[in-house]
Every structure is written in C-alpha cells, then in structure tokens.
Design an enzyme around this catalytic site. Structure first.
Site, mmCIF file in Angstrom:
data_model
loop_
_atom_site.group_PDB
_atom_site.id
_atom_site.type_symbol
_atom_site.label_atom_id
_atom_site.label_comp_id
_atom_site.label_asym_id
_atom_site.label_seq_id
_atom_site.Cartn_x
_atom_site.Cartn_y
_atom_site.Cartn_z
ATOM 1 N N HIS A 358 0.796 -1.230 0.000
ATOM 2 C CA HIS A 358 0.000 0.000 0.000
ATOM 3 C C HIS A 358 0.823 1.272 0.000
ATOM 4 C CE1 HIS A 358 -4.005 -1.806 0.830
ATOM 5 N NE2 HIS A 358 -3.291 -2.730 1.433
ATOM 6 N N LYS A 550 -8.051 14.152 4.781
ATOM 7 C CA LYS A 550 -7.236 12.936 4.766
ATOM 8 C C LYS A 550 -6.184 13.099 5.845
ATOM 9 C CE LYS A 550 -6.366 13.864 0.325
ATOM 10 N NZ LYS A 550 -6.707 12.587 -0.294
ATOM 11 N N ARG A 551 -5.421 12.023 6.114
ATOM 12 C CA ARG A 551 -4.335 12.164 7.070
ATOM 13 C C ARG A 551 -3.437 13.332 6.639
ATOM 14 N NH1 ARG A 551 -3.788 8.244 11.375
ATOM 15 N NH2 ARG A 551 -1.759 9.207 11.664
ATOM 16 N N LYS A 556 1.024 14.461 0.946
ATOM 17 C CA LYS A 556 -0.348 14.755 0.507
ATOM 18 C C LYS A 556 -0.535 16.259 0.231
ATOM 19 C CE LYS A 556 -2.269 10.816 3.094
ATOM 20 N NZ LYS A 556 -2.913 9.929 2.093
ATOM 21 N N THR A 658 -8.437 6.658 -1.945
ATOM 22 C CA THR A 658 -9.790 6.108 -2.083
ATOM 23 C C THR A 658 -10.831 7.188 -1.844
ATOM 24 O OG1 THR A 658 -9.459 5.263 0.153
ATOM 25 C CG2 THR A 658 -9.379 3.657 -1.642
ATOM 26 N N LYS A 662 -14.590 8.387 -3.677
ATOM 27 C CA LYS A 662 -15.846 8.691 -2.980
ATOM 28 C C LYS A 662 -16.368 10.064 -3.399
ATOM 29 C CE LYS A 662 -13.997 5.907 0.734
ATOM 30 N NZ LYS A 662 -13.107 5.946 1.922
HETATM 31 C C1 26W Z 1 3.681 0.825 10.356
HETATM 32 C C2 26W Z 1 3.089 2.165 10.123
HETATM 33 C C3 26W Z 1 2.242 2.226 8.913
HETATM 34 C C4 26W Z 1 0.876 2.222 9.054
HETATM 35 C C5 26W Z 1 0.085 2.279 7.945
HETATM 36 C C6 26W Z 1 2.806 2.287 7.660
HETATM 37 C C7 26W Z 1 2.011 2.337 6.555
HETATM 38 C C8 26W Z 1 0.646 2.333 6.695
HETATM 39 C C9 26W Z 1 -0.257 2.324 5.484
HETATM 40 C C10 26W Z 1 0.447 1.702 4.303
HETATM 41 C C11 26W Z 1 -0.802 3.656 5.168
HETATM 42 C C12 26W Z 1 -2.001 3.636 4.251
HETATM 43 O O1 26W Z 1 -3.098 3.708 4.721
HETATM 44 N N1 26W Z 1 -1.794 3.581 2.930
HETATM 45 C C13 26W Z 1 -2.853 3.907 2.007
HETATM 46 O O2 26W Z 1 -3.524 2.742 1.557
HETATM 47 C C14 26W Z 1 -4.654 3.085 0.769
HETATM 48 C C15 26W Z 1 -5.387 1.819 0.432
HETATM 49 O O3 26W Z 1 -4.677 1.073 -0.488
HETATM 50 C C16 26W Z 1 -4.235 3.872 -0.458
HETATM 51 O O4 26W Z 1 -5.401 4.277 -1.137
HETATM 52 C C17 26W Z 1 -3.423 5.104 -0.066
HETATM 53 O O5 26W Z 1 -2.926 5.755 -1.211
HETATM 54 C C18 26W Z 1 -2.276 4.692 0.842
HETATM 55 O O6 26W Z 1 -1.585 5.833 1.330
#
Ligand code: 26W
Length: 817
Positions: A358, A550-551, A556, A658, A662
């Site tokens: 992701h 968003k975060r 971003k 995503t 929406k």
């Molecule tokens: C370990 C810390 C951590 C926690 C969460 C590292 C990375 C993440 C995720 C990969 C962050 C995340 O939510 N990624 C998002 O995933 C979505 C679903 O596929 C994508 O639409 C977003 O672009 C992506 O940033």
C-alpha cells in the site's frame, strides 16, 4: 394492516422489548443512548438470522475460504449500514417515529469503530462489505483494540490527542466467543530433537504466553446477500491475578503480568506511513497472525482433515506487511506442529499466501531489528534464516552471483544494523504481490521490488482499489440516490457498476442538472449546519466547497493547498473589485502524534483560518475551516457536500487514494495530480471533467535529481513569493512571528515534495475551477458525468478481480431483486 405496516409493528415491538429486557428501561425514562441500544439490538436479531443461514450455506458449499488479515479495520458506524443492507432502514425510521424518537438523532449516538488510521484500514472495511455482498466465503481477522485511533481536539490551533473510548457503553454488534481462544507465545528458546527417522525437529518453548479471545462482528452484504464474520482478537493474560503475590500485599505486582499481556490489544498504533518501530507493535502483529492462523488451520482440518490441500481451500491475503510474519508462522505450524516436510511446507505456504502493498514511501517499509526478533520470536528468526539461505542458494544455482543483487533481495538488511525486511519476506512467501493502482503497481515493479520482480516476474499484479457504493453513495447521499433511482430505476441500487453509466445522457438535460445541483445544495446546508454548531462559523452555501480531508502528511501536500489559500487571500485583498468566485476551503485530518511537521501544518491551517475569517476586507469571498476529529462519520457528511475534491499529492507518492473515488462518485470535481488512482479516474471520467495539474511521477524523479533548492522557482512567481513571505514574516502568527520560519525555509531549500515547483500549475488549475464554476451548465455537466462514469471504482469490481486472479475462487452469480 398491510405487509409493511405489520413489519413496522413487529419492529416497534422488538425495539420496545429490547429497551425493556436488554437495556432495562421503559420509554419514559430512556435516554437517547438507551434507544440506540434497543434499536441496534432489534436490528441485530435480523442480522443474526441471516448470519445463521449464510454460515450454514457456506458450510454446505464447501467453497475455498478467503482470510483477510489486517492490523486495521476502519469501520465507522454500523447501525445504518446494517439496516440499509438488510432493507430495513425505512421500517426502522418509521418504527422509531411512531415511538416519538428520531432515527437521525439516534444514529449519531453510535461511536465510530476507528480501528484504523486511514486509507488502508478503510479499504479493509469496504472489502469486507463487498465480499459479503458477492457471497464469498471470507473471514476478516484483526485486533479488537480497546482504544481505536485517538480523538483529535484542536486547542489553540494545535492538535491534541485524546484517547478514544469506543467501548465505554458496550458494543452491540460484537459477540464475545470465550470458547474460541488460542495461546500465543513470546520469547523463550528453541530445542532440537532427533526423531526416530534420524531427522531433526525443532520445538519452541516460549517464555510467555498470552491468550487470544475471539470477538465476532457480523458483516452484512447488500440485501443480506450473505453475512460474513469479522473476527477480532482480544489479548488476555493466562492468569488474571497472581493470588499469592496479591495475598502477600503486592497488589500492583499481582496484576503486572495481566497488564503486560493485555496491553497487546490496548491501542491501535496511530502511526501512518512511518515505521512504528516498537516492540509492542511487533507483539501485536504476531499476536494477530498466530491466533488467526491457528484458527484457520483448525477450521481447515475440521472441514478437510488434511493440510496437503491447504492452497485449494484457503487464500490468505496480507494487508500490507503488517501481518507478514504469517509467512513464517505458517511454516512453523506446518513444520514443527504438523510434521510436514520443509520443502512441501514452503510450497503450501507460498501457494496459500498473497500480499498487498500500500505504499512506496521508504520510511513506511517495515523492518525489525534482528536482535528484537531473536528475543521475541527466536524460532521465527531461525525459519527466516532458513528461508533466506534457500532463497540465496536458489539464485546462485541459477548462476546469479551479482553481490549487489543478492544483498538487495536478501531478507536481512545488513546495512542498517541488521534488520529483517518484512517487504521482502512477504514477497518471497506469497504467490501474488499486488499494488493498488496501475501507476503504483508500475512503480513497485520499477523501484522497491525491482530486483525481486525480475527474479519472479509472474508475481506482481495490479488491483486498483475501489469503494463500497452502499456506504459511500446510497447511505451518505440519500438525496442523490433518490434522484438516481428516479432517473435509472431501482436497478441502480443492485448493479451501480453497470447502471450508472446510463446516466450520461442526463448530463445534457438542464432539468436533471438542476435537480442534481439541488441535492448538492441540501448536502452543503447540512454540512454548514454542522460547522456552525461546532465552531459558530457561518458558511455561504453559494460558494465553492473546496475540500481536502485525509491524514495530514507532507506528501499529501496540505501545504500546497494552504499556499493557494494565502495567495488567493492576498489576491482578493489586492484587487477587491474583481468578481472573485466565493470559496470555502475545508480541511480535516489527523497527524500522527509524533509527526511534528504535520502537527505544525494543522496549526498553520488554523492560524490562516483565524486570520482570513476575521478579515472584513475579503467580504466573505473566502472562508477557511479546519474541522476537528476527522473520522469515517465526518467524511460521510463532508463528501456529499463537496464541490471540489483536492487530490494533490506529489506524483508517485500516493499509492491509490480512495477518498478521491468517494468524492467523484458523489459528483465533486477533482483537482489533482497524475498520481495513484487519479490517473485511472482521469481515463474513465474524461480529462475534461477533472482539473489535472503539475509534474508527473517521472518529472518529479527528474526534478529531484536536479536538487531540492527552489530559489529560482520562487523568484519566478511573485504570488508564491508573497505567500511564503507573509507566512514566514508571521502575518498569520502575530503571537509568535517566527513560528513558520523553519517551515518556509524548508520549502525554499529542501522541497522534497515539490510544493514550490508545482505551485504555479496548481494556481492556474484553480483559476480553471473558478471559470468552470462561473458557467454552471459546464460545471454540473461535469459533475453528473463524474457520477455516471465512476462505476468501475466499486470495491465489488476490485474484489471480483482478487477472487479471479489471486484467490481463484468463483464469484457466485447474483440473484437479483
Ligand atoms: C507501520 C506504520 C504504517 C501504518 C500504515 C505504515 C504504513 C501504513 C499504510 C500503508 C498507510 C495507508 O493507509 N496507505 C494507504 O492505503 C490506501 C489503500 O490502499 C491507499 O489508497 C493510499 O494511497 C495509501 O496511502
């Protein structure tokens, strides 16, 4: 009494019975929360009936089962989701009305289940709903965090994190299953034994064991098509209280073990795109994986009696690398506990496992110090070394000796103090590795997994994300849904994927566009009311609602949006007589607690908001609002009210996005970069119906090679120079004029995210937005076409592709109606 009246009567009776016998209240003394609980429990009865039927049917069909392992499930509220998917929403509304209680008020009582950070967690929730709708035999596995994502308070413009206590009033949707419990070990050592046949077997004696207790939440598909289970694990101590210590007077020491064990399911890691790097996080990951694999192997053995056919019956999907230790745990269970030969166990593991990536951000690629792994999971480290040795040997056998390549594809990173690379582990242990948008998958092949991809060219594949239209269109936007049903017939509710495109001719009809615009107007009024209640600020619903939610993350580029805001503010002040298009800039989002720059960006948004909203010279042409505590429920109110959707990440860095989908589904026009799924949205919606600007991923890479100093770029743009200058000089922070000096200087000298480099293109695109808004026919034609052409971005489509290409499970034919 007709059928619907009797259904309402029966539902009313059920609510009253729940209120009396489960909540212990009578209608006269019931608080809103009591009504919520009674209604939820009455709804739940219907869910359970379908759940029973669905489970029995699944057992009969004996289909291959899909197991979705995720550290995050960002579910939000379930009341309306369940009612709506069961077709009981109107019945419930009517029943409550007859009891003199307003459903719209009661639904707000439910706390969000916020067991996730952002996109990845919400995707898991959309997937669960789609898998139930498509009647796949799927199980979600996660952790039942006592505290989900923190609550964000804005105090004096700064983010403050407060603990979220979603379980305080109980959770009507979950079923505790104390009989479904597994032991999960940590620490200790490994001993080897010589077996009868002379072979050597290993056994791990953990020093500590924790119990995982199952809590099941039913997940209802559309029209109750099927009801699947989301199984969340709670950590409990083996022994709650060391009675001897307690009796000896050591009251705190007596519960120390309990606290240590139970802290595993205490809180969600609020990190997003940064490596958490904490022992507790690894404990959480292994806890989820071990309990889930024990559970699924037990089910498999109960149903099939033999592990040799595991890949024919079981598909394990790893949601990012967070559960990647599953590869190793499955090997351990197969080899150490079920005496399967190593080579055969490896075949079974790879054939059963698939991994979704992701993110490409280097700081988010998980790796664990070897020393930590050795202390916490000694047997797993041995297995990792064995996998790695075989992997490297296999390459040498293929005559691959390139030292750089071997180091790059190794499971152990030898350069940074010896760490286990979870991405490489997931890649090697999976038969499928997928990205989440076409661009992201291409970049995966070219960058992070370049070498591994060359060695295993069949493995990497793309599955562009999608969202569930039940929640993100039908539930959040009943007005538009009503209009769509009027225009397209009820078929649009059953198969929006294929039906929405029939809306295209309506984009040319003035009368339809007017009705469409009216829905938006109503949704904007609802959002304006929410903002007024929260902050007292009055929003002009005639203005463009320009939204970025968003975060908060540098990639971003909320900063780019804020720079545009400041530049627009200055332009209006400098030239108040121009007929500026009124705008409301809406921001919301949380920053990771440890992410200082992101928290400073929140403060800047609030500083800018205070200054601009308080300046009478802009005459309400520009308002800026930062709505606190962004979560799923807030998104549900904001998205249908948005005119403009900000998807402006630095190209190459947003894996998919995503919320972009929406917004567009609900008819907001996108202003965005060619990043993530924006690229595919642009292809499908038509580039004339979005505002694409800025550097491509390729251009970003090229610009980064030139250096990140932006002096010349800034000098070339008076607007940018003035905006940066004002922020730097403290115009928005008179109480602390130097607050943003560092932030601005970083943009000038080390602009990793191309904020300055993309500014002028962004400004120009925003002026195109204004122009389109001033020709309402064009604006609303584009808006209607967005809704009409977004059908492909349904998570039903995404899940069908996973089912066909990765899991190899048939998607049962839908019985319509
Ligand atoms: C370990 C810390 C951590 C926690 C969460 C590292 C990375 C993440 C995720 C990969 C962050 C995340 O939510 N990624 C998002 O995933 C979505 C679903 O596929 C994508 O639409 C977003 O672009 C992506 O940033």
């Amino acid at each position: 009494m007709n059928e619907s009246e009797s259904t309402v009567e029966a539902f009313k009776a059920s609510i009253l019975a729940k209120l009396r016998y489960a909540v212990g209240k009578d209608p006269e003394n019931a608080f809103d929360h009591d009504w919520f609980e009674a209604l939820a429990l009455a709804t739940r009865d219907h869910v359970v009936d379908r759940w029973e039927e669905a489970s029995a049917q699944l057992a009969r069909q004996d289909d291959k089962r899909v197991y979705y392992l995720s550290l995050e499930f960002l579910i939000g509220r379930l009341l309306v989701d369940n009612l709506s998917n069961l077709g009981l929403l109107d019945v419930a509304r009517q029943a409550m009305a007859e009891l003199n209680v307003e459903l719209e008020r009661i639904r707000q009582i439910e706390p969000d289940a916020a067991l996730g950070n952002g996109g990845l967690g919400r995707l898991a929730a959309c997937f669960m709903e789609s898998m139930a709708t498509l009647r796949l035999a799927a199980h979600g596995y996660g952790i039942r965090y006592e505290h989900g994502l923190f609550r964000q308070a804005i105090i004096d413009g700064w983010q403050a994190e407060q603990t979220e206590t979603w379980l305080d009033f109980g959770n009507p949707w979950e079923f505790e299953r104390p009989e479904v419990a597994y032991r999960v070990g940590f620490g200790g050592g490994v001993t080897s034994h010589v077996q009868e046949d002379g072979g050597i077997s290993q056994s791990w004696q953990p020093q500590e064991t924790v119990r995982a207790i199952a809590y099941d939440t039913p997940v209802v598909g559309w029209r109750g098509a099927s009801v699947n289970t989301l199984r969340l694990w709670r950590a409990r101590a083996e022994e709650n209280l060391q009675l001897d210590r307690f009796n000896a007077g050591d009251h705190f020491g007596a519960v120390a073990g309990e606290v240590r064990a139970e802290s595993i399911s205490r809180v969600l890691y609020p990190a997003d795109d940064t490596e958490a790097g904490q022992e507790l996080r690894l404990r959480q990951e292994y806890f989820l994986v071990s309990a889930s694999l024990q559970d699924l192997l037990e089910r498999h053995l109960r149903l099939h009696g033999d592990l040799q056919n595991l890949p024919q019956q079981v598909a394990i999907q790893l949601n990012d690398t967070h559960p990647a230790i599953a590869v190793v745990e499955l090997m351990r269970l197969l080899v150490d506990q079920h005496q399967i030969q190593w080579a055969r166990a490896w075949e079974l593991t790879v054939a059963s496992t698939a991994y979704t990536n992701h993110t490409l951000l280097p700081e988010a690629l998980e790796s664990w110090p070897v020393a930590l792994m050795e202390r916490l999971l000694p047997r797993h480290l041995q297995i990792i070394y064995l996998i790695n040795a075989e992997h490297i040997d296999a390459l040498r056998a293929k005559d691959i000796h390139d030292f750089r390549l071997l180091r790059a594809v190794s499971l152990i990173d030898e350069d940074n103090g010896r760490r286990v690379r979870m991405g490489n582990l997931a890649f090697l242990g999976a038969h499928s590795i997928n990205g989440v948008s076409a661009l992201h998958t291409r970049l995966m092949r070219d960058t992070v997994f370049r070498d591994l991809h060359r060695l295993y060219p069949q493995r990497v594949n793309n599955k562009t994300n999608g969202v569930t239209f039940r929640r993100w269109l039908f539930q959040v936007n009943p007005l538009l849904t009503h209009l769509l049903v009027d225009a397209l017939g009820p078929e649009v509710l059953e198969s929006p994927q294929t039906t929405l495109e029939k809306l295209q001719p309506q984009a040319e009809q003035v009368a339809f566009r007017d009705e469409y615009a009216l829905c938006r107007r109503r949704n904007k009024e609802a959002l304006a009311q929410l903002v007024q209640r929260q902050s007292g600020l009055l929003l002009d619903t005639e203005a463009i609602f320009d939204v970025q939610i968003k975060r908060i993350h540098e990639y971003k580029r909320q900063l780019l949006n804020l720079l545009h805001t400041v530049a627009l503010y200055q332009a209006i002040r400098n030239d108040p007589t121009t007929d500026w298009v009124p705008r409301v800039k809406i921001f919301a989002g949380k920053a990771a607690a440890s992410y200082r720059q992101a928290k400073l960006i929140i403060k800047l948004a609030n500083d800018i908001s205070r200054t601009i909203n308080g300046d009478p010279t802009v005459r309400g042409l520009l308002k800026v609002v930062f709505i606190p505590n962004y979560n799923v429920s807030l998104a549900e109110t904001i998205i249908p009210a948005a005119d403009l959707s900000e998807q402006i990440s630095t190209a190459g860095l947003e894996a998919s996005g995503t919320s972009n989908m929406k917004f567009a589904l609900n008819g907001a026009l996108t202003i965005g970069t060619l990043d993530g799924a924006n690229v595919e949205m642009c292809e499908r919606v038509g580039e004339e119906n979005l505002f694409i600007f800025g550097m491509t991923a390729q251009q970003v890479a090229a610009r980064q090679r030139l250096g990140l100093e932006m002096g010349d770029v800034v000098a070339d743009s008076e607007r940018l120079e003035a905006a940066l200058g004002a922020i730097r000089a403290g115009v928005f922070s008179p109480d602390d004029p130097a607050r943003y000096v560092g932030l601005v200087d970083a943009l000038l000298y080390d602009d990793r995210f191309m904020v300055c480099a993309d500014f002028e293109a962004y400004w120009a695109a925003q002026r195109q937005v204004d122009k389109r808004w001033q020709t309402p026919n064009d604006w609303w034609r584009s808006a209607v076409l967005n809704t009409a052409r977004m059908g492909w971005f349904s998570s039903d489509r995404t899940i069908s592709e996973y089912a066909r290409d990765i899991w190899q499970v048939p998607v049962p034919a839908r019985d319509k109606g």
